[in-house]
Design an enzyme around this catalytic site. Structure first.
Site, PDB file in Angstrom:
ATOM      1  N   TYR B   6       0.840  -1.194   0.000  1.00  0.00           N
ATOM      2  CA  TYR B   6       0.000   0.000   0.000  1.00  0.00           C
ATOM      3  C   TYR B   6       0.882   1.254   0.000  1.00  0.00           C
ATOM      4  CZ  TYR B   6      -3.255   3.650   1.298  1.00  0.00           C
ATOM      5  OH  TYR B   6      -3.978   4.810   1.306  1.00  0.00           O
ATOM      6  N   LYS B  10       1.369   4.267  -2.892  1.00  0.00           N
ATOM      7  CA  LYS B  10       1.150   5.695  -2.662  1.00  0.00           C
ATOM      8  C   LYS B  10       2.427   6.493  -2.965  1.00  0.00           C
ATOM      9  CE  LYS B  10      -3.016   5.463  -1.946  1.00  0.00           C
ATOM     10  NZ  LYS B  10      -4.024   6.221  -2.699  1.00  0.00           N
TER      11      LYS B  10
END
Lengths: 207, 135
Positions: B6, B10
């Site tokens: 994750y 990002k």
């Protein structure tokens, strides 16, 4: 506009203070005029996307498109926005599944065909999942959705935004929702730099 | 490992936005930027496993932004001017990215990440990379 130039030298020392201070801070209430403008927000059936769509609607946008995976949830969100802003006929719900590149292509094709202008695209949709789920192209889902599809959509919508700029004399915006979570990526980057590995392989796409 | 994915998902867009802005024509009317919405009470964490879920919910109650407050960061980025092109905004303010993004390693990775993304996108939609530099 305000620019913060206090470049943190050392993340571990600075970040907790910065985090608490900013989380507790009240942020400026949006008041930009979106009269006559067309906006697309992805991941808009709940959360940040829905609230952003609500603001755009309140601020006079002519069209606000909620790009959602689930049409029914999108419609519920639309009803909610219409109720709170008392504006009908502004919000539309369009289906797109970011785990499918064909779905993204179809969505952008539809935008090019049906929209007479496109002023703002807020790429807000994203996932955070703990298990390995495969998406299109054998990519792991988090990467497929948060990175590949996000920029597939971005690049496919650029031409329409530029045409809008020329015809309507505006500066269209393409906004990508990221996160300070990016600062917590661990040693894998050094690994992939040293091994000349590709990010898609390291992050999950069997070759 | 999963959180890393994750976090990486990002990080990559921050680099890609920087590189895109560098490669778009200087007279391109479109402004591209990225932002941090902060820690917000949304459905993002619905897949977090049990013990983490509880900690996250507690944290959100103490420090979390409401979805509406979080959305103001999206709105600021959408309203930001040309100085935000290729930039990263945090709490409605343009911010110098971390050294992870702009340091020596970061500079190399930025180009590499971007190049690889373009190869992937070209594979999905042949001709798409022309959209970057052609007005």
């Amino acid at each position: 506009m305000e620019v913060d130039n206090t470049n943190p030298k050392s993340r571990p020392l600075w970040f907790p203070y910065h985090f608490v201070a900013t989380q507790l801070r009240s942020l400026p209430y949006p008041d930009t005029d979106y009269q006559g403008k067309t906006v697309i927000v992805t991941g808009a059936n709940v959360g940040l996307g829905q609230e952003a769509a609500r603001h755009f609607c309140r601020l006079g946008a002519a069209r606000v498109i909620l790009a959602c995976r689930d049409l029914e949830k999108g419609r519920v969100a639309r009803a909610d926005i219409e109720a709170s802003t008392s504006k009908k006929g502004v919000v539309d719900v369009w289906q797109v599944n970011l785990a499918s590149f064909q779905s993204v292509k179809d969505f952008c094709r539809r935008a090019a065909d049906e929209l007479d202008r496109l002023d703002v695209v807020v790429e807000n949709a994203g996932v955070a999942i703990g298990t390995y789920v495969e998406a299109d192209g054998a990519f792991e889902s988090t990467i497929a959705i948060n990175v590949v599809s996000t920029f597939l959509m971005a690049l496919l919508l650029l031409p329409l935004m530029r045409r809008t700029a020329m015809r309507c004399n505006v500066e269209p915006r393409l906004v990508i929702v990221s996160s300070d979570a990016h600062m917590f990526v661990r040693a894998r980057l050094t690994f992939f730099l040293q091994t000349n590995g590709s990010w898609s392989t390291v992050m999950g796409r069997p070759r | 490992m999963n959180e890393d994915r994750y976090n990486t998902s990002k990080l990559l867009p921050i680099w890609i936005v920087r590189e895109l802005a560098a490669r778009m024509p200087s007279n391109d009317p479109v402004i591209v930027n990225a932002l941090n919405p902060g820690f917000c009470r949304t459905d993002l964490f619905r897949h977090a496993p049990f013990p983490l879920q509880f900690i996250v919910k507690l944290g959100l109650r103490l420090l979390g932004r409401t979805s509406e407050m979080g959305s103001r960061t999206l709105m600021s980025a959408a309203a930001a001017g040309r100085e935000s092109h290729g930039g990263y905004m945090d709490s409605c303010v343009l911010r110098e990215p971390s050294k992870l993004v702009t340091g020596n390693e970061g500079k190399i990775l930025q180009k590499r990440v971007y190049t690889e993304l373009m190869e992937i996108l070209e594979d999905i939609q042949p001709g798409i990379t022309k959209n970057v530099a052609e007005l």
